[in-house]
Scaffold this motif. Structure first.
Motif, PDB file in Angstrom:
ATOM      1  N   SER A  33      52.147  36.693  46.920  1.00 41.60           N
ATOM      2  CA  SER A  33      52.596  36.246  48.204  1.00 41.60           C
ATOM      3  C   SER A  33      53.437  37.456  48.858  1.00 41.60           C
ATOM      4  O   SER A  33      53.371  37.675  50.134  1.00 41.60           O
ATOM      5  N   GLU A  34      53.914  38.271  48.093  1.00 39.21           N
ATOM      6  CA  GLU A  34      54.529  39.528  48.605  1.00 39.21           C
ATOM      7  C   GLU A  34      53.605  40.694  48.806  1.00 39.21           C
ATOM      8  O   GLU A  34      53.905  41.818  49.509  1.00 39.21           O
ATOM      9  N   SER A  35      52.250  40.448  48.496  1.00 36.00           N
ATOM     10  CA  SER A  35      51.225  41.441  48.931  1.00 36.00           C
ATOM     11  C   SER A  35      50.177  41.070  49.921  1.00 36.00           C
ATOM     12  O   SER A  35      50.054  39.771  50.148  1.00 36.00           O
ATOM     13  N   ASP A  36      49.921  42.103  50.690  1.00 32.58           N
ATOM     14  CA  ASP A  36      48.899  41.584  51.564  1.00 32.58           C
ATOM     15  C   ASP A  36      47.537  42.472  51.220  1.00 32.58           C
ATOM     16  O   ASP A  36      46.670  42.386  51.987  1.00 32.58           O
ATOM     17  N   ALA A  37      47.404  42.458  49.666  1.00 32.23           N
ATOM     18  CA  ALA A  37      46.108  43.192  49.330  1.00 32.23           C
ATOM     19  C   ALA A  37      44.995  42.047  49.521  1.00 32.23           C
ATOM     20  O   ALA A  37      45.132  40.729  49.351  1.00 32.23           O
ATOM     21  N   ASP A  38      43.840  42.396  49.689  1.00 25.74           N
ATOM     22  CA  ASP A  38      42.643  41.667  49.615  1.00 25.74           C
ATOM     23  C   ASP A  38      42.217  41.157  48.361  1.00 25.74           C
ATOM     24  O   ASP A  38      41.196  41.585  47.479  1.00 25.74           O
ATOM     25  N   ILE A  39      43.145  40.217  47.710  1.00 27.50           N
ATOM     26  CA  ILE A  39      42.668  39.347  46.524  1.00 27.50           C
ATOM     27  C   ILE A  39      41.156  38.880  46.363  1.00 27.50           C
ATOM     28  O   ILE A  39      40.569  39.119  45.112  1.00 27.50           O
ATOM     29  N   TYR A  40      40.714  38.243  47.299  1.00 30.66           N
ATOM     30  CA  TYR A  40      39.170  37.626  47.333  1.00 30.66           C
ATOM     31  C   TYR A  40      38.416  38.662  46.911  1.00 30.66           C
ATOM     32  O   TYR A  40      37.523  38.540  46.400  1.00 30.66           O
ATOM     33  N   GLY A  41      38.457  39.814  47.996  1.00 30.81           N
ATOM     34  CA  GLY A  41      37.522  40.975  47.878  1.00 30.81           C
ATOM     35  C   GLY A  41      37.703  41.466  46.249  1.00 30.81           C
ATOM     36  O   GLY A  41      36.545  41.885  45.735  1.00 30.81           O
ATOM     37  N   ARG A  42      38.756  41.691  45.621  1.00 32.06           N
ATOM     38  CA  ARG A  42      38.914  42.456  44.411  1.00 32.06           C
ATOM     39  C   ARG A  42      38.180  41.202  43.429  1.00 32.06           C
ATOM     40  O   ARG A  42      37.569  41.634  42.275  1.00 32.06           O
ATOM     41  N   VAL A  43      38.230  39.906  43.531  1.00 34.27           N
ATOM     42  CA  VAL A  43      37.655  38.935  42.703  1.00 34.27           C
ATOM     43  C   VAL A  43      36.182  39.165  42.768  1.00 34.27           C
ATOM     44  O   VAL A  43      35.764  39.175  41.588  1.00 34.27           O
ATOM     45  N   TYR A  44      35.768  39.319  43.758  1.00 30.56           N
ATOM     46  CA  TYR A  44      34.208  39.371  44.063  1.00 30.56           C
ATOM     47  C   TYR A  44      33.710  40.722  43.351  1.00 30.56           C
ATOM     48  O   TYR A  44      32.656  40.779  42.715  1.00 30.56           O
ATOM     49  N   GLU A  45      34.526  41.718  43.403  1.00 31.59           N
ATOM     50  CA  GLU A  45      34.061  42.971  42.850  1.00 31.59           C
ATOM     51  C   GLU A  45      34.020  42.973  41.045  1.00 31.59           C
ATOM     52  O   GLU A  45      33.150  43.233  40.632  1.00 31.59           O
ATOM     53  N   HIS A  46      35.134  42.178  40.642  1.00 32.60           N
ATOM     54  CA  HIS A  46      34.897  41.946  39.329  1.00 32.60           C
ATOM     55  C   HIS A  46      33.966  40.874  38.704  1.00 32.60           C
ATOM     56  O   HIS A  46      33.085  41.214  37.960  1.00 32.60           O
ATOM     57  N   PHE A  47      33.588  39.792  39.665  1.00 34.44           N
ATOM     58  CA  PHE A  47      32.704  39.079  39.437  1.00 34.44           C
ATOM     59  C   PHE A  47      31.146  39.775  39.581  1.00 34.44           C
ATOM     60  O   PHE A  47      30.406  39.435  38.675  1.00 34.44           O
ATOM     61  N   PHE A  48      31.080  40.359  40.368  1.00 37.21           N
ATOM     62  CA  PHE A  48      29.770  41.261  40.673  1.00 37.21           C
ATOM     63  C   PHE A  48      29.435  42.228  39.553  1.00 37.21           C
ATOM     64  O   PHE A  48      28.487  42.462  39.054  1.00 37.21           O
ATOM     65  N   ARG A  49      30.561  42.773  39.068  1.00 36.75           N
ATOM     66  CA  ARG A  49      30.495  43.826  37.985  1.00 36.75           C
ATOM     67  C   ARG A  49      30.145  42.982  36.688  1.00 36.75           C
ATOM     68  O   ARG A  49      29.207  43.397  35.869  1.00 36.75           O
ATOM     69  N   MET A  50      30.609  42.088  36.410  1.00 38.43           N
ATOM     70  CA  MET A  50      30.358  41.139  35.341  1.00 38.43           C
ATOM     71  C   MET A  50      28.777  40.497  35.429  1.00 38.43           C
ATOM     72  O   MET A  50      28.263  40.196  34.522  1.00 38.43           O
ATOM     73  N   ASN A  51      28.335  40.143  36.753  1.00 33.09           N
ATOM     74  CA  ASN A  51      27.275  39.583  36.751  1.00 33.09           C
ATOM     75  C   ASN A  51      26.361  40.159  38.168  1.00 33.09           C
ATOM     76  O   ASN A  51      26.482  39.382  38.928  1.00 33.09           O
ATOM     77  N   PRO A  52      26.033  41.477  37.851  1.00 35.31           N
ATOM     78  CA  PRO A  52      25.142  41.791  39.211  1.00 35.31           C
ATOM     79  C   PRO A  52      24.179  40.702  39.779  1.00 35.31           C
ATOM     80  O   PRO A  52      23.934  40.868  40.916  1.00 35.31           O
ATOM     81  N   GLY A  53      23.543  39.992  38.987  1.00 35.53           N
ATOM     82  CA  GLY A  53      22.508  39.056  39.563  1.00 35.53           C
ATOM     83  C   GLY A  53      23.261  38.131  40.474  1.00 35.53           C
ATOM     84  O   GLY A  53      22.530  37.573  41.523  1.00 35.53           O
TER      85      GLY A  53
ATOM     86  N   LYS B  23      46.078  39.565  38.077  1.00 32.84           N
ATOM     87  CA  LYS B  23      46.853  40.127  36.863  1.00 32.84           C
ATOM     88  C   LYS B  23      46.782  41.667  37.379  1.00 32.84           C
ATOM     89  O   LYS B  23      48.071  42.337  37.184  1.00 32.84           O
ATOM     90  N   GLU B  24      45.746  42.180  37.978  1.00 35.76           N
ATOM     91  CA  GLU B  24      45.854  43.602  38.608  1.00 35.76           C
ATOM     92  C   GLU B  24      47.133  43.852  39.784  1.00 35.76           C
ATOM     93  O   GLU B  24      47.841  44.618  39.798  1.00 35.76           O
ATOM     94  N   PHE B  25      46.731  42.893  40.723  1.00 33.57           N
ATOM     95  CA  PHE B  25      47.814  42.753  41.710  1.00 33.57           C
ATOM     96  C   PHE B  25      49.181  42.569  41.487  1.00 33.57           C
ATOM     97  O   PHE B  25      50.247  43.031  41.937  1.00 33.57           O
ATOM     98  N   VAL B  26      49.325  41.609  40.663  1.00 26.31           N
ATOM     99  CA  VAL B  26      50.809  41.240  39.981  1.00 26.31           C
ATOM    100  C   VAL B  26      51.404  42.443  39.061  1.00 26.31           C
ATOM    101  O   VAL B  26      52.627  42.548  39.129  1.00 26.31           O
ATOM    102  N   GLY B  27      50.628  43.185  38.344  1.00 27.99           N
ATOM    103  CA  GLY B  27      51.091  44.383  37.836  1.00 27.99           C
ATOM    104  C   GLY B  27      52.300  43.887  36.665  1.00 27.99           C
ATOM    105  O   GLY B  27      52.044  43.245  35.917  1.00 27.99           O
ATOM    106  N   GLY B  28      53.155  44.711  36.795  1.00 26.31           N
ATOM    107  CA  GLY B  28      54.230  44.454  35.798  1.00 26.31           C
ATOM    108  C   GLY B  28      54.780  43.077  35.871  1.00 26.31           C
ATOM    109  O   GLY B  28      55.520  42.892  34.683  1.00 26.31           O
ATOM    110  N   ALA B  29      54.747  42.328  36.639  1.00 30.13           N
ATOM    111  CA  ALA B  29      55.396  41.148  36.862  1.00 30.13           C
ATOM    112  C   ALA B  29      54.448  40.149  35.874  1.00 30.13           C
ATOM    113  O   ALA B  29      54.912  39.032  35.675  1.00 30.13           O
TER     114      ALA B  29
END
Length: 128
Positions: free
Chosen positions: A13-33, A99-105
């Motif tokens: 909640s303290e971040s304005d990062a694009d979490i959904y965009g990052r989820v899809y990046e990882h998802f498409f890396r796991m499964n390009p199809g 996990k990436e966005f939360v980092g050390g927390a």
């Protein structure tokens, strides 16, 4: 367990990062199809899909959701050739991105909660 997932999501909640965009990046890396299957979807639809995933991660009574998820899964399987393993990959991609966005927390018990919940969802909805 849902409390731990909620807590990990609250850390975003303290971040304005694009979490959904990052989820899809990882998802498409796991499964390009999967990326090819989803090319017809706009950002709004992709966002709604992850909002629904978030809701399912947090719901207490998975049994009450089974008819809905079975309908959605069968529809996606028939109409778009979605494979059951894609659901687990999407859950895993979501956890990795958080996990990436939360980092050390991030705490080890968050890992356990996310893995356990993904397994529960697979079993409850017969996605395995």
């Amino acid at each position: 367990m849902n409390d731990l997932i909620a807590e990990s999501l609250e850390l975003l909640s303290e971040s304005d990062a694009d979490i959904y965009g990052r989820v899809y990046e990882h998802f498409f890396r796991m499964n390009p199809g999967a990326e090819e299957l989803m090319t017809h979807m706009d950002e709004l639809t992709l966002g709604r899909m992850l909002e629904e995933v978030t809701r399912l991660l947090m719901v207490d009574d998975l049994g009450a959701e089974s008819a809905y998820v079975a309908f959605e899964y069968n529809n996606h399987k028939t109409a778009y050739s979605v494979q059951s393993r894609m659901y687990r990959q999407l859950f895993d991609a979501f956890a990795i991105a958080v996990k990436e966005f939360v980092g050390g927390a991030w705490r080890p018990e968050f890992d356990e909660a996310w893995v356990s919940r993904a397994k529960e969802l697979e079993q409850a909805f017969d996605l395995g």
